[in-house]
Enzyme design. Structure first.
Site, PDB file in Angstrom:
ATOM      1  N   GLU A 153      27.035  33.577  37.323  1.00 52.84           N
ATOM      2  CA  GLU A 153      27.820  33.314  36.118  1.00 52.84           C
ATOM      3  C   GLU A 153      27.701  31.864  35.661  1.00 52.84           C
ATOM      4  O   GLU A 153      28.693  31.207  35.341  1.00 52.84           O
ATOM      5  CB  GLU A 153      29.295  33.685  36.367  1.00 52.84           C
ATOM      6  CG  GLU A 153      29.478  35.155  36.696  1.00 52.84           C
ATOM      7  CD  GLU A 153      30.947  35.578  36.853  1.00 52.84           C
ATOM      8  OE1 GLU A 153      31.769  34.731  37.200  1.00 52.84           O
ATOM      9  OE2 GLU A 153      31.225  36.766  36.627  1.00 52.84           O
TER      10      GLU A 153
ATOM     11  N   ASP B 127      33.360  44.081  40.830  1.00 50.84           N
ATOM     12  CA  ASP B 127      34.243  42.926  40.682  1.00 50.84           C
ATOM     13  C   ASP B 127      35.723  43.279  40.701  1.00 50.84           C
ATOM     14  O   ASP B 127      36.368  43.263  39.664  1.00 50.84           O
ATOM     15  CB  ASP B 127      33.903  42.216  39.354  1.00 50.84           C
ATOM     16  CG  ASP B 127      34.607  40.887  39.221  1.00 50.84           C
ATOM     17  OD1 ASP B 127      35.205  40.442  40.208  1.00 50.84           O
ATOM     18  OD2 ASP B 127      34.554  40.298  38.138  1.00 50.84           O
TER      19      ASP B 127
ATOM     20  N   GLU C 286      43.859  40.390  38.336  1.00 48.93           N
ATOM     21  CA  GLU C 286      43.006  40.218  37.155  1.00 48.93           C
ATOM     22  C   GLU C 286      42.744  41.546  36.448  1.00 48.93           C
ATOM     23  O   GLU C 286      42.765  41.618  35.221  1.00 48.93           O
ATOM     24  CB  GLU C 286      41.681  39.577  37.578  1.00 48.93           C
ATOM     25  CG  GLU C 286      40.704  39.441  36.431  1.00 48.93           C
ATOM     26  CD  GLU C 286      39.375  38.810  36.849  1.00 48.93           C
ATOM     27  OE1 GLU C 286      39.213  38.454  38.030  1.00 48.93           O
ATOM     28  OE2 GLU C 286      38.495  38.669  35.979  1.00 48.93           O
TER      29      GLU C 286
HETATM   30  C1  BDP Z   1      35.485  37.432  38.086  1.00 46.88           C
HETATM   31  C2  BDP Z   1      36.369  36.577  37.238  1.00 46.88           C
HETATM   32  C3  BDP Z   1      35.854  35.184  37.046  1.00 46.88           C
HETATM   33  C4  BDP Z   1      35.492  34.592  38.394  1.00 46.88           C
HETATM   34  C5  BDP Z   1      34.471  35.488  39.064  1.00 46.88           C
HETATM   35  C6  BDP Z   1      34.149  35.030  40.472  1.00 46.88           C
HETATM   36  O1  BDP Z   1      36.496  37.203  35.980  1.00 46.88           O
HETATM   37  O2  BDP Z   1      36.860  34.442  36.413  1.00 46.88           O
HETATM   38  O3  BDP Z   1      34.975  33.318  38.243  1.00 46.88           O
HETATM   39  O4  BDP Z   1      34.982  36.774  39.193  1.00 46.88           O
HETATM   40  O5  BDP Z   1      34.669  35.649  41.388  1.00 46.88           O
HETATM   41  O6  BDP Z   1      36.306  38.435  38.590  1.00 46.88           O
HETATM   42  O7  BDP Z   1      33.382  34.114  40.660  1.00 46.88           O
END
Ligand code: BDP
Length: 716
Positions: free
Chosen positions: A308, A382, A410
């Site tokens: 990401e 996730d 989340e």
């Molecule tokens: C996702 C979230 C994000 C996190 C990412 C992570 O949306 O904000 O940075 O995982 O775990 O669930 O790195």
């Protein structure tokens, strides 16, 4: 009644109300006087005084807790004694407890593992006492908390005989807290860490945070977001970190930091962050040295790399193992560990996102240093409301794998939905990987027993913030609690943990425990039903992840859209991850693969995660897939109304402020559950082109209405 009497009565009522009102700040650490007169009398007869032996900051913390707890629970200042006496509660490391070697406890003492404790009635020097003992001071602290919990939950303490040791070594919270005090995916206010006023100002709640964690056996905390700001590694911030570490140390809690892989270039003045570059290696070694000079018991680094948008070793043509090992080498001389996250996927890779982490990490098995762990989210996508276990569990036998759970909700309604996660955690931990035949559960991978690893760990992404009750929703406290208890002992059941939490937090009255426990135990399944039934996943709002948005498509990354995951069209719905599709199932051991591949054995809870099916596919209920989907959405939303009614029936039995708080939250949840149901059913109907079963009623708004909703300031 005369005027004065009325005023007096009124005042009494008001002050009584304020006395009783509970804002949730004390969490499960309530030391109110024992409410049952019979139990209180028994405790007062059994406990005549207390004593701690030995002296150290951790033992002093234990001592303070014992004194405070006994005074509160027994309702008087229980004397500190200097001699053995009948009714003494004595706490200390086993070698410091007088006459312990004259007891027949040798066998039991031998069973106490690192950090573990023993609580037991015994005779010392001819006196009938209760001992709380351990091999090391942290164990004593944990034992004291557990002893107080026995009193809080009205257990009989005249025949206690408890030996308990953690099954997992590193039991950590991961805070996704930014230096500006916002919290990524945080729904309970701002970050607890007041960076601006640190290191000089130590907020009193830092102590309560530490007490809360120690009381459930959490022994480490990663202070900052995995999307890490490199400034955390500057001297200025390290001094602030050290101040927090100084507070937490007395509670057995080590501090860890998330680090940005490009720190050597960001703040170190180097021109590269290549892990094989000698200058880079030297920079990290120097940084480690600087940190340990300030924080001698610093725990180590957590790293999100090449994921990401975060920088990582692949930017220099190196592997995740190269990156992790470089950091591991820097930390090794000081006893620190690296926790390298496997949450890695890339939209430029044209492969099912669910497969990418495994593809990346599996070949690296055995290539990590012995002070490195790979931290894996519970499922392959996730933190969705329901996912199958991540195929890396069992897939990397030579590497200690850390579990990463999310405590913050989340994808489970933020902090306004009552969703007890004990059942989710247990579901995952109990799943069988078959890595070494039947019984190779995820729990046994995580606790290291399956692979015979010396290191083991489990992390929970924290749900704490500056909200007065810490977690936004009172019941979200239960998720922090459950995480801690399961990190300590994954054999506990979700139900016994829920019951314990209810007793500690709400009431010991069976008329409260029973219905609340029922409600908690059903809550996660209810949420799965109104959000993502039948194995659906990743259909939430864009960016902030708030509310339903199964229609999201055509974005710059298709793996962040909803249509990528549900694949619904006029013919059917679901993601084919069998051998005829992405073959994500090929990453599991044959027994697991077979189980999910066959429609006869695949539980319907995972149906659309693994299979793409026609709308007219017959489900086990006899309904078509389309009808079943509608039914589950409706059942989910209905169940929240039921929860609401069950809660309402408790009025008067629990503290009024807590009652009202949860009541308001439930009204939000009712509305949002119906929003999820309506939006999803209408959207999928636009594709299935089939009627909503008439007995379920019709949404009062149209699809367009839901698609037009926008939430520019939803927390994210
Ligand atoms: C996702 C979230 C994000 C996190 C990412 C992570 O949306 O904000 O940075 O995982 O775990 O669930 O790195």
């Amino acid at each position: 009644m005369n005027k004065h009497a009325v005023v007096f009565l009124l005042l009494a009522v008001i002050s009584g109300a304020t006395l009783l009102a509970d804002d949730g700040y004390r969490l499960w650490l309530k030391y109110d006087v024992v409410s049952s007169p019979k139990t209180l009398k028994a405790y007062r007869q059994s406990v005549k005084g207390w004593m701690t032996v030995g002296d150290s900051p951790v033992l002093r913390a234990a001592e303070q807790e014992l004194e405070r707890g006994l005074e509160g629970l027994l309702g008087f200042s229980v004397p500190r004694l200097s001699k053995l006496k009948k009714g003494l509660v004595i706490a200390g490391i086993s070698r410091d407890i007088p006459f312990l070697d004259e007891t027949d406890l040798e066998d039991r003492l031998g069973r106490i593992g690192p950090e573990g404790f023993l609580i037991r009635n015994t005779i010392l020097g001819g006196k009938d006492v209760i001992i709380i003992t351990a091999r090391e001071e942290r164990g004593v602290l944990y034992g004291v908390f557990r002893f107080l919990q026995l009193l809080q939950t009205h257990q009989n303490i005249d025949e206690v005989d408890m030996v308990s040791s953690p099954r997992v070594q590193l039991r950590l919270l991961n805070h996704w807290d930014n230096l500006d005090r916002t919290v990524e995916r945080g729904y309970a206010g701002f970050s607890l860490w007041d960076w601006h006023k640190l290191p000089a100002y130590i907020h009193p709640y830092y102590y309560d945070y530490a007490r809360a964690n120690a009381s459930i056996g959490i022994n480490g905390t990663v202070l900052n977001n995995v999307n890490a700001n490199p400034l955390i590694l500057t001297r200025q911030y390290l001094e602030k970190v050290a101040a927090l570490a100084d507070v937490f140390r007395s509670y057995g809690i080590r501090v860890y930091l998330s680090v940005r892989f490009s720190a050597p270039t960001d703040i170190g003045g180097l021109s590269t962050a290549d892990p094989l570059d000698e200058q880079v290696q030297a920079w990290w070694r120097g940084k480690a040295e600087e940190i340990y000079a300030l924080i001698p018991d610093f725990g180590g680094f957590l790293v999100k790399a090449n994921s990401e948008g975060q920088p990582g070793p692949q930017g220099f043509g190196r592997s995740h193992a190269d990156g992790a090992n470089m950091l591991a080498d820097a930390l090794k001389p000081f006893g620190g560990v690296v926790m390298w996250r496997a949450f890695v996927y890339d939209h430029n890779v044209k492969e099912d996102r669910a497969k990418q982490a495994y593809n990346e990490f599996k070949p690296l098995d055995g290539k990590f240093r012995d002070n490195a762990l790979v931290q894996v989210k519970n499922g392959p996508i996730d933190f969705q409301p329901r996912e199958p276990f991540h195929p890396l569990f069992g897939g990397m036998p030579q590497t200690p794998l850390m579990m990463e759970f999310q405590i913050t909700q989340e994808y489970l309604g933020f902090s306004t939905h009552l969703v007890y996660l004990g059942t989710l955690y247990k579901e995952v931990l109990a799943m069988d990987t078959y890595a070494r035949g039947e019984g190779s559960t995820v729990a046994r991978v995580v606790d290291g027993s399956l692979g015979g690893h010396a290191l083991s760990g489990i992390a929970g992404v924290a749900n704490t913030g500056t909200d007065r009750n810490w977690t936004g929703h009172l019941f979200a406290q239960a998720n922090w609690f459950a995480f801690g208890r399961l990190a300590w002992d994954h054999e506990l059941s979700a139900e016994e943990i829920a019951e314990k939490w209810i007793r500690l937090t709400l009431s010991n009255d069976p008329a409260v425990i029973q219905p609340v426990s029922k409600l908690m135990m059903a809550s996660r399944e209810n949420t799965v039903n109104y959000m993502t039934p039948l194995g659906l996943h990743h259909i939430m709002g864009w960016g902030h992840h708030y509310g339903p948005a199964p229609w999201i498509k055509d974005k710059h990354r298709d793996d962040w859209t909803s249509v990528y995951y549900h694949r619904a069209d006029n013919n059917g719905i679901g993601f084919d991850r069998t051998a005829t599709g992405s073959d994500a199932l090929g990453q599991y051991y044959p027994e697991v693969r077979q189980y999910f591949t066959s429609l006869a054995s695949c539980p319907e809870e995972y149906l659309l995660w693994f299979h793409r099916l026609d709308w007219d596919y017959r489900t086990k209920s006899g309904r078509t897939l389309w009808e079943e989907l509608c039914h589950r959405y409706h059942a989910g939303a209905e169940s929240v109304r039921e929860m609401q009614a069950e809660w309402d029936a408790l009025e008067g039995r629990i503290d009024q402020e807590s009652f009202q708080h949860v009541r308001s939250m439930l009204s939000i949840q009712v509305g949002e559950a119906e929003w999820w149901r309506n939006a999803c059913v209408l959207y999928f109907q636009s594709l299935s082109q089939r009627p909503i079963p008439p007995e379920l009623g019709k949404p009062d708004k149209d699809l367009q209405y839901y698609q037009n909703l926008s939430f520019p300031f939803a927390p994210k």
